[in-house]
Design a protein around this motif. Structure first.
Motif, PDB file in Angstrom:
ATOM      1  N   UNK A 177       0.827  -1.202   0.000  1.00  0.00           N
ATOM      2  CA  UNK A 177       0.000   0.000   0.000  1.00  0.00           C
ATOM      3  C   UNK A 177       0.864   1.256   0.000  1.00  0.00           C
ATOM      4  N   UNK A 178       1.998   1.213   0.677  1.00  0.00           N
ATOM      5  CA  UNK A 178       2.893   2.379   0.653  1.00  0.00           C
ATOM      6  C   UNK A 178       3.421   2.629  -0.756  1.00  0.00           C
ATOM      7  N   UNK A 179       3.852   1.573  -1.399  1.00  0.00           N
ATOM      8  CA  UNK A 179       4.362   1.731  -2.770  1.00  0.00           C
ATOM      9  C   UNK A 179       3.245   2.158  -3.719  1.00  0.00           C
ATOM     10  N   UNK A 180       2.026   1.651  -3.492  1.00  0.00           N
ATOM     11  CA  UNK A 180       0.902   2.066  -4.325  1.00  0.00           C
ATOM     12  C   UNK A 180       0.612   3.558  -4.134  1.00  0.00           C
ATOM     13  N   UNK A 181       0.692   4.023  -2.873  1.00  0.00           N
ATOM     14  CA  UNK A 181       0.499   5.452  -2.608  1.00  0.00           C
ATOM     15  C   UNK A 181       1.563   6.285  -3.296  1.00  0.00           C
ATOM     16  N   UNK A 182       2.800   5.835  -3.222  1.00  0.00           N
ATOM     17  CA  UNK A 182       3.886   6.547  -3.889  1.00  0.00           C
ATOM     18  C   UNK A 182       3.663   6.602  -5.393  1.00  0.00           C
ATOM     19  N   UNK A 183       3.233   5.472  -5.966  1.00  0.00           N
ATOM     20  CA  UNK A 183       2.985   5.441  -7.412  1.00  0.00           C
ATOM     21  C   UNK A 183       1.829   6.362  -7.788  1.00  0.00           C
ATOM     22  N   UNK A 184       0.783   6.411  -6.938  1.00  0.00           N
ATOM     23  CA  UNK A 184      -0.365   7.259  -7.241  1.00  0.00           C
ATOM     24  C   UNK A 184       0.026   8.734  -7.213  1.00  0.00           C
ATOM     25  N   UNK A 185       0.792   9.121  -6.197  1.00  0.00           N
ATOM     26  CA  UNK A 185       1.199  10.533  -6.092  1.00  0.00           C
ATOM     27  C   UNK A 185       2.043  10.948  -7.287  1.00  0.00           C
ATOM     28  N   UNK A 186       2.863  10.027  -7.763  1.00  0.00           N
ATOM     29  CA  UNK A 186       3.764  10.378  -8.863  1.00  0.00           C
ATOM     30  C   UNK A 186       3.119  10.230 -10.231  1.00  0.00           C
ATOM     31  N   UNK A 187       2.235   9.263 -10.375  1.00  0.00           N
ATOM     32  CA  UNK A 187       1.744   8.933 -11.713  1.00  0.00           C
ATOM     33  C   UNK A 187       0.456   9.652 -12.091  1.00  0.00           C
ATOM     34  N   UNK A 188      -0.474   9.823 -11.125  1.00  0.00           N
ATOM     35  CA  UNK A 188      -1.779  10.384 -11.484  1.00  0.00           C
ATOM     36  C   UNK A 188      -1.662  11.779 -12.097  1.00  0.00           C
ATOM     37  N   UNK A 189      -0.908  12.735 -11.492  1.00  0.00           N
ATOM     38  CA  UNK A 189      -0.791  14.044 -12.160  1.00  0.00           C
ATOM     39  C   UNK A 189      -0.157  13.947 -13.542  1.00  0.00           C
TER      40      UNK A 189
END
Length: 524
Positions: A8-20
């Motif tokens: 979940x931590x890595x998923x959060x990191x990916x979301x913060x970086x990838x979604x924008x």
């Protein structure tokens, strides 16, 4: 965040970086697609207009002039390949520019397209006047006058309309270019700001996540290092609820299991040493040696020196192959020589009751076998089968190569055994040899085969009262390289090559063994 799992931590990191970045990329693709579609539409329209700008006026003027000069009717002109039907050109230009008018959004461009279509309608009327004159009797002068006063002027007006249309379309393209440049500048500024924000946010998240991973992992590394150095009392602190905490719990369980296993290994080593001593007693049987030496003395006293010499050679070969320089694996050829030497010795003693026959496929000689695999089976066949028969018997040893494995059989025509005794022996050989009270030699062979090759290999017993006993040995096809990898070497001793083995066994690399007339193998 420490309560979140690593996934979940890595998923959060990916979301913060990838979604924008995904949103920006989607907007950029959408904008570029719209610009590309608009640009392609204008280019396509200009291509159609340019086609008529270059050819329409010249083609219509020339065609009508030829029709007027020749005096041919329009029906005749339509059939003549050098003239053609003027109405066809009118129909084509009206269709093409009507389609352009329906797609064009610019007011100035549409205005010129409407003028063009009106001029096309007028041109069609004037061509009709010429057609009627030709149908009513030529009227050459009137038609020439109509060409000069009407046709040529109208085609020139149509050409002017096309050129004005192209001019306004070109202006639209220039406007789109300037608008795109402005959008690109704004987009670059926005992307720079967005990247700065993303980088700053990611930096803080990465530092926090990395610390939440590296610190517990460092602690686990220290604990595992202590365990590897022998401190089985070391334990990891499992404070987090993530995968690292679960790993720490598994390490603690592993350390506890290792403590129990180490104690079990110490107990098993004692039992294993005891079993090895029993195996050594089986391999070097003092009674067998004493009896053989007594037989040799008896032969010498009886002046049977040649027989005594042959028996000594067989005894020497037997013990040389038993020892095998400490190697666990020997070639099947050597195992055959070992059994032959053993049977030759026993035949001197039991010549009145013992016959033997060895049939090995020569293709087996390149494969390897665990030392002392067949000798205990042959010994059982002799002492429990042939001797108890009280009559002459035969021991047969065969070997065959199959697609995936090797089958070796030791059979005798001795007294055999009943079903109950056979079943007890089958059960006994499946137990560890240290737990076996009877059939130790066969159990030892079966256990060594299974330990080295797997439970699918080993011994199979078949017997019937008075019908003898047959023992089948199933082993895999093992060549020298495979045997080296799995054979334990004591004291770091290196496995000898086949040439070195032959030299150590008393046979130089240039020699070979051949079977003598009396059935024994000699050095040639």
């Amino acid at each position: 965040m420490d309560k979140l799992s690593l996934r979940k931590r890595l998923a959060l990191l990916a979301a913060v970086s990838m979604i924008p970045l995904v949103l920006v990329a989607a907007y950029l693709i959408f904008a570029l697609q719209n610009y590309s579609n608009s640009y392609d539409a204008i280019v396509s329209n200009m291509a159609v207009a340019n086609q008529y700008n270059l050819k329409f006026k010249e083609a219509v003027d020339e065609n009508l002039y030829k029709i007027v000069v020749s005096g041919a009717s329009f029906e005749e002109a339509a059939q003549d390949p050098e003239l053609g039907d003027p109405y066809k050109a009118i129909k084509d230009i009206r269709k093409s520019f009507s389609a352009l008018a329906s797609r064009t959004q610019d007011i100035e461009s549409r205005s010129w397209l409407n003028n063009l279509l009106r001029n096309v309608d007028t041109l069609e009327l004037r061509i009709g006047d010429i057609q009627r004159n030709l149908s009513n009797g030529n009227h050459y002068d009137a038609n020439i006058q109509m060409l000069n006063d009407n046709i040529y002027i109208l085609t020139e007006l149509i050409q002017d309309d096309i050129q004005y249309y192209l001019y306004y379309q070109t202006r639209i393209m220039e406007h789109m270019k300037l608008e795109l440049q402005v959008r690109v500048r704004y987009f670059i500024a926005f992307v720079c700001f967005l990247l700065s924000f993303i980088v700053g946010t990611l930096l803080m998240i990465v530092i926090h996540i990395s610390r939440s991973i590296t610190v517990p992992m460092k602690h686990l590394g220290q604990v595992t290092q202590q365990i590897s150095h022998g401190n089985l009392q070391a334990r990891a602190e499992c404070r987090t609820g993530d995968e690292i905490g679960a790993l720490g719990g598994r390490i603690n369980e592993m350390a506890e299991s290792l403590e129990k296993m180490m104690q079990q290994i110490r107990d098993d080593e004692k039992k294993m040493r005891h079993a090895e001593l029993r195996l050594l007693q089986e391999q070097i049987n003092p009674h067998f040696l004493y009896n053989t030496m007594d037989t040799i003395i008896w032969l010498i006293e009886g002046r049977k020196l040649e027989e005594a010499e042959d028996m000594l050679v067989s005894l020497s070969n037997f013990f040389r192959l038993v020892l095998s320089h400490g190697h666990e694996y020997i070639r099947i050829r050597e195992e055959e020589q070992h059994i032959r030497s053993y049977l030759e010795i026993q035949k001197f003693r039991y010549h009145d009751i013992l016959e033997y026959e060895i049939r090995m496929d020569p293709a087996l000689y390149q494969y390897w076998i665990l030392k002392m695999t067949l000798q205990p089976l042959v010994e059982n066949a002799l002492y429990h089968g042939i001797k108890n028969k009280r009559d002459k018997g035969t021991i047969r040893i065969t070997g065959m190569l199959r697609e995936q494995d090797i089958l070796l059989t030791v059979s005798d025509d001795g007294i055999g055994m009943d079903a109950e005794t056979l079943e007890k022996l089958r059960v006994a050989i499946t137990k560890p040899c240290k737990d076996t009270d009877s059939g130790f030699g066969m159990a030892n062979v079966n256990e060594r085969i299974r330990m080295n090759f797997g439970v699918e290999y080993g011994l199979t017993l078949n017997s019937s009262p008075g019908g003898g006993t047959k023992v089948t040995v199933r082993i895999p096809r093992v060549k020298m390289s495979d045997a080296k990898e799995s054979s334990p070497q004591e004291g770091g001793r290196k496995e000898n090559t086949p040439e070195e083995r032959e030299t150590c066994d008393g046979i130089t690399p240039g020699q070979k063994t051949v079977e003598s007339r009396n059935g024994k193998e000699e050095v040639a």
